[in-house]
Design an enzyme around this catalytic site. Structure first.
Site, PDB file in Angstrom:
ATOM      1  N   ASN A 146     -12.738 -35.266  -7.401  1.00 63.10           N
ATOM      2  CA  ASN A 146     -13.849 -34.265  -6.927  1.00 63.10           C
ATOM      3  C   ASN A 146     -13.541 -33.591  -6.099  1.00 63.10           C
ATOM      4  O   ASN A 146     -13.370 -33.885  -4.490  1.00 63.10           O
ATOM      5  CB  ASN A 146     -14.742 -34.819  -7.560  1.00 63.10           C
ATOM      6  CG  ASN A 146     -15.469 -35.624  -8.976  1.00 63.10           C
ATOM      7  OD1 ASN A 146     -13.820 -34.802 -10.316  1.00 63.10           O
ATOM      8  ND2 ASN A 146     -15.993 -36.224  -9.856  1.00 63.10           N
ATOM      9  N   VAL A 147     -14.824 -32.245  -6.305  1.00 65.97           N
ATOM     10  CA  VAL A 147     -14.402 -31.775  -4.792  1.00 65.97           C
ATOM     11  C   VAL A 147     -15.215 -32.483  -3.639  1.00 65.97           C
ATOM     12  O   VAL A 147     -14.946 -32.011  -2.767  1.00 65.97           O
ATOM     13  CB  VAL A 147     -15.199 -30.536  -4.913  1.00 65.97           C
ATOM     14  CG1 VAL A 147     -15.152 -30.081  -3.818  1.00 65.97           C
ATOM     15  CG2 VAL A 147     -14.817 -28.810  -5.714  1.00 65.97           C
ATOM     16  N   LYS A 148     -16.653 -33.123  -4.279  1.00 65.09           N
ATOM     17  CA  LYS A 148     -17.095 -33.856  -3.554  1.00 65.09           C
ATOM     18  C   LYS A 148     -16.324 -35.098  -2.765  1.00 65.09           C
ATOM     19  O   LYS A 148     -16.792 -34.496  -1.148  1.00 65.09           O
ATOM     20  CB  LYS A 148     -18.031 -34.660  -3.768  1.00 65.09           C
ATOM     21  CG  LYS A 148     -17.533 -35.619  -4.751  1.00 65.09           C
ATOM     22  CD  LYS A 148     -18.964 -36.320  -5.211  1.00 65.09           C
ATOM     23  CE  LYS A 148     -19.287 -37.448  -6.234  1.00 65.09           C
ATOM     24  NZ  LYS A 148     -18.293 -37.682  -7.373  1.00 65.09           N
ATOM     25  N   GLY A 149     -15.031 -35.810  -3.681  1.00 66.37           N
ATOM     26  CA  GLY A 149     -14.601 -36.198  -1.881  1.00 66.37           C
ATOM     27  C   GLY A 149     -15.081 -37.654  -1.852  1.00 66.37           C
ATOM     28  O   GLY A 149     -15.802 -38.020  -2.216  1.00 66.37           O
TER      29      GLY A 149
END
Ligand code: B12
Length: 246
Positions: free
Chosen positions: A124-127
């Site tokens: 996910n983008v949030k990483g």
């Protein structure tokens, strides 16, 4: 120095700390049992430094004691990183120039495992740890199937998405579920795809042995503390090497 021993209070004193739970209520005998267990494990002398009742009939212990074992650093074998760690710009440009299309990734937790935090951290983008996940990279196409995905569904989705790599997370290790599921997943992909078209099979989770790739039939294993950039760098390295060899 190639031979080392632990230290707690003074260098080389051999002191270690160990925690475990015993299936007995907390009392003096329980603490005696914890010391006896520690002695049998080679901690001599050992002291209970913390004991706490954990629900009915269980006690959690922390024991502190001396071990006499030595470790020869020259004999330590680990899975070293054998690919360069790239920056996000380099990752995108390498995919664009070498693959000439987006790198397609399908990820999931398989079996009954519902621990999605690890695979989400990678995809996910949030990483995680200040790094963005693979979705953030322009040249990655990411499909995250989430929790409790069956192996046939995973194979099907990998086919539909023309996946270059399949990323599987296994966190629950009770009765070696992670090992059984990984072997079953590998066998299913080997049956469903000819060798040259099979996606890269990557598994991850906190309790895997990163050296067990051959035994489990996967291309790479990532353990505790993995970051998205490491995974992206590995995928770019493996897929561009594979393309060059084809
Ligand atoms: C959060 C959590 C849950 C949440 C999960 C929510 C969710 N959506 O994920 C909930 C509450 C649902 C849950 C449920 C259960 N849980 Co739980 N859970 C945890 C907990 C506290 C944290 C796990 C976590 O999120 N870690 C953070 C992530 C970021 O770390 P990670 O998973 O290791 O991922 C990193 C690496 O391993 C790696 N990685 C992981 N996967 C992948 C995949 C790829 C492809 C790659 C490249 C890398 C990679 O990269 C990640 C980032 O660095 C742990 C205990 C702990 N402190 O670890 C227990 C723990 C995992 N749970 C446990 C258990 C037993 C359960 C239950 C069975 C409890 C029950 N009796 O109901 C259920 C099972 C549910 C199920 N069907 O799976 C046990 C597992 C024991 C074992 N040996 O199997 C643990 C260890 C707790 C314990 N000590 O008992 N749990």
């Amino acid at each position: 120095m190639s031979v080392i021993r632990p230290y707690g209070d003074t260098t080389g004193d051999g002191m270690v700390q160990l925690s475990f739970t015993l299936p007995v209520p907390h009392d003096k005998r329980a603490e005696g049992a914890a010391v006896q267990l520690a002695a049998k494990m080679g901690l001599d002398p050992a002291t209970v430094v913390h004991a706490k009742a954990m629900g009915d009939g269980f006690t959690f212990f922390v024991v502190y004691g001396r071990v006499h074992h030595l470790v020869d650093m020259n004999q330590v074998v680990v899975a070293e990183r054998d690919f360069p760690l790239l920056g996000s710009k380099e990752i995108n440009t390498t995919i664009r120039s070498r693959l000439r299309r987006k790198l397609s990734v399908v990820g999931a937790c398989i079996g009954t495992d519902a621990h999605t935090v690890g695979i989400d951290a990678i995809l996910n983008v949030k990483g995680i740890a200040g790094e963005k996940g693979l979705e953030y990279y322009r040249e990655f196409k990411v499909v995250n199937l989430g929790a409790q995905v069956t192996i046939p569904d995973l194979v099907e989705q990998a086919r539909t998405e023309k996946a270059d790599a399949v990323l599987v997370s296994q966190v629950v290790t009770q009765r070696d579920a992670h090992l059984h599921n990984t072997r079953a997943m590998s066998a299913a992909f080997r049956e469903a795809f000819p060798a040259e078209r099979r996606p890269l099979l990557v598994v991850g989770g906190p309790r895997f042995d990163e050296l067990a790739t051959t035994e489990l039939g996967v291309d790479r294993i990532f353990g505790r503390g993995t970051t998205p950039r490491e995974v992206a760098s590995y995928l770019v390295h493996s897929l561009t090497s594979r393309k060059a060899a084809a």
